[in-house]
Design a protein around this motif. Structure first.
Motif, PDB file in Angstrom:
ATOM      1  N   THR A 236       0.816  -1.218   0.000  1.00  0.00           N
ATOM      2  CA  THR A 236       0.000   0.000   0.000  1.00  0.00           C
ATOM      3  C   THR A 236       0.847   1.264   0.000  1.00  0.00           C
ATOM      4  O   THR A 236       0.430   2.297   0.527  1.00  0.00           O
TER       5      THR A 236
ATOM      6  N   GLY B  24       1.371   3.456  -2.174  1.00  0.00           N
ATOM      7  CA  GLY B  24       0.815   4.588  -2.910  1.00  0.00           C
ATOM      8  C   GLY B  24      -0.110   5.480  -2.107  1.00  0.00           C
ATOM      9  O   GLY B  24      -0.513   6.536  -2.570  1.00  0.00           O
ATOM     10  N   HIS B  25      -0.449   5.084  -0.883  1.00  0.00           N
ATOM     11  CA  HIS B  25      -1.358   5.880  -0.040  1.00  0.00           C
ATOM     12  C   HIS B  25      -0.581   6.417   1.159  1.00  0.00           C
ATOM     13  O   HIS B  25      -0.020   5.643   1.926  1.00  0.00           O
TER      14      HIS B  25
ATOM     15  N   GLN C  68      -6.255 -12.910  -1.215  1.00  0.00           N
ATOM     16  CA  GLN C  68      -6.514 -11.495  -0.986  1.00  0.00           C
ATOM     17  C   GLN C  68      -6.201 -11.127   0.457  1.00  0.00           C
ATOM     18  O   GLN C  68      -6.158 -11.988   1.336  1.00  0.00           O
TER      19      GLN C  68
ATOM     20  N   ARG D 192      -8.271   5.966   3.541  1.00  0.00           N
ATOM     21  CA  ARG D 192      -8.401   6.412   2.141  1.00  0.00           C
ATOM     22  C   ARG D 192      -9.871   6.480   1.752  1.00  0.00           C
ATOM     23  O   ARG D 192     -10.701   5.775   2.319  1.00  0.00           O
ATOM     24  N   GLU D 193     -10.182   7.307   0.783  1.00  0.00           N
ATOM     25  CA  GLU D 193     -11.534   7.439   0.234  1.00  0.00           C
ATOM     26  C   GLU D 193     -12.605   7.602   1.316  1.00  0.00           C
ATOM     27  O   GLU D 193     -13.689   7.038   1.230  1.00  0.00           O
TER      28      GLU D 193
ATOM     29  N   LEU E  67      -7.290  -6.120  -1.368  1.00  0.00           N
ATOM     30  CA  LEU E  67      -6.341  -6.096  -2.480  1.00  0.00           C
ATOM     31  C   LEU E  67      -5.762  -7.478  -2.685  1.00  0.00           C
ATOM     32  O   LEU E  67      -5.781  -8.297  -1.773  1.00  0.00           O
TER      33      LEU E  67
ATOM     34  N   GLY F  61      -1.573  -5.174  -6.193  1.00  0.00           N
ATOM     35  CA  GLY F  61      -2.479  -4.846  -7.282  1.00  0.00           C
ATOM     36  C   GLY F  61      -3.459  -3.784  -6.851  1.00  0.00           C
ATOM     37  O   GLY F  61      -3.281  -3.135  -5.823  1.00  0.00           O
ATOM     38  N   PRO F  62      -4.533  -3.611  -7.632  1.00  0.00           N
ATOM     39  CA  PRO F  62      -5.486  -2.541  -7.325  1.00  0.00           C
ATOM     40  C   PRO F  62      -6.246  -2.788  -6.021  1.00  0.00           C
ATOM     41  O   PRO F  62      -6.631  -3.909  -5.715  1.00  0.00           O
ATOM     42  N   VAL F  63      -6.460  -1.696  -5.289  1.00  0.00           N
ATOM     43  CA  VAL F  63      -7.205  -1.730  -4.034  1.00  0.00           C
ATOM     44  C   VAL F  63      -8.678  -1.500  -4.343  1.00  0.00           C
ATOM     45  O   VAL F  63      -9.009  -0.624  -5.137  1.00  0.00           O
ATOM     46  N   ARG F  64      -9.552  -2.284  -3.728  1.00  0.00           N
ATOM     47  CA  ARG F  64     -10.998  -2.146  -3.928  1.00  0.00           C
ATOM     48  C   ARG F  64     -11.661  -1.845  -2.595  1.00  0.00           C
ATOM     49  O   ARG F  64     -11.435  -2.540  -1.601  1.00  0.00           O
ATOM     50  N   LYS F  65     -12.480  -0.796  -2.569  1.00  0.00           N
ATOM     51  CA  LYS F  65     -13.224  -0.455  -1.361  1.00  0.00           C
ATOM     52  C   LYS F  65     -14.407  -1.404  -1.231  1.00  0.00           C
ATOM     53  O   LYS F  65     -15.194  -1.564  -2.157  1.00  0.00           O
TER      54      LYS F  65
END
Length: 178
Positions: A81, A83-84, A99, A106-107, A114, A119-123
């Motif tokens: 993580t 990038g945050h 996962q 965030r958000e 994730l 890879g991409p993080v999903r809320k």
């Protein structure tokens, strides 16, 4: 006389077993291995289901908490993580190990998922509870994720449909106070 000797011997053995010899051996580490390398605080470790990886939270600087994964067999830990710049905490492995769920600010805050290899993080679900109070937990089949959504509310979210239900928890009694 033989009966008296037997009773004395049995009593001696029982006392030896209960009291010990005074030379009790403490357990030791046979082959310790360092699996984390952060300079700062490392917290909330959790084993992958197969025991080959360790996910944990590490504090890089200021309030920048990140989710890291280390291979137990070696190699450098991976920051999933990076990038945050805020708080990503409390990793939780999915039952299949594919996962990692975690709490984040965030958000707007909430529970996120994730891929375990990055890879991409999903809320998954959002609420304004501080991430240090959210502890994601997977259902046994990996289809749902439970996260604390307040002091006494747990939100259980279906990962496929995003439908959720809130479960009100009873207040816990105060066991001690400071």
């Amino acid at each position: 006389m033989l009966a008296g000797l037997f009773v004395a011997l049995a009593t001696g053995l029982a006392l030896h077993g209960l009291l010990g010899t005074g030379h009790d051996v403490l357990p030791g580490l046979s082959r310790p291995r360092q699996v984390t390398t952060a300079v700062g605080v490392e917290a909330y470790p959790t084993w992958s289901p197969d025991g080959s990886r360790l996910a944990y939270t590490a504090l890089s600087s200021g309030d920048d908490w990140d989710i890291w994964v280390s291979q137990i067999t070696g190699g450098p830990p991976v920051n999933l993580t990076s990038g945050h710049p805020g708080a990503d905490m409390h990793p939780s492995w999915s039952p299949d190990g594919g996962q990692i769920a975690f709490a984040s600010d965030r958000e707007g805050g909430g529970c996120f998922v994730l891929p375990a290899l990055g890879g991409p993080v999903r809320k998954v679900t959002g609420f304004s509870v501080p991430p240090e109070r959210i502890h994601p937990t997977w259902s046994g089949d990996g289809h749902e994720l439970a996260c604390m959504a307040g002091d006494s509310t747990m939100r259980i979210t279906n990962l496929a449909s995003a439908e959720f239900r809130d479960l009100e928890l009873p207040e816990l009694p105060v066991v001690f106070s400071t």
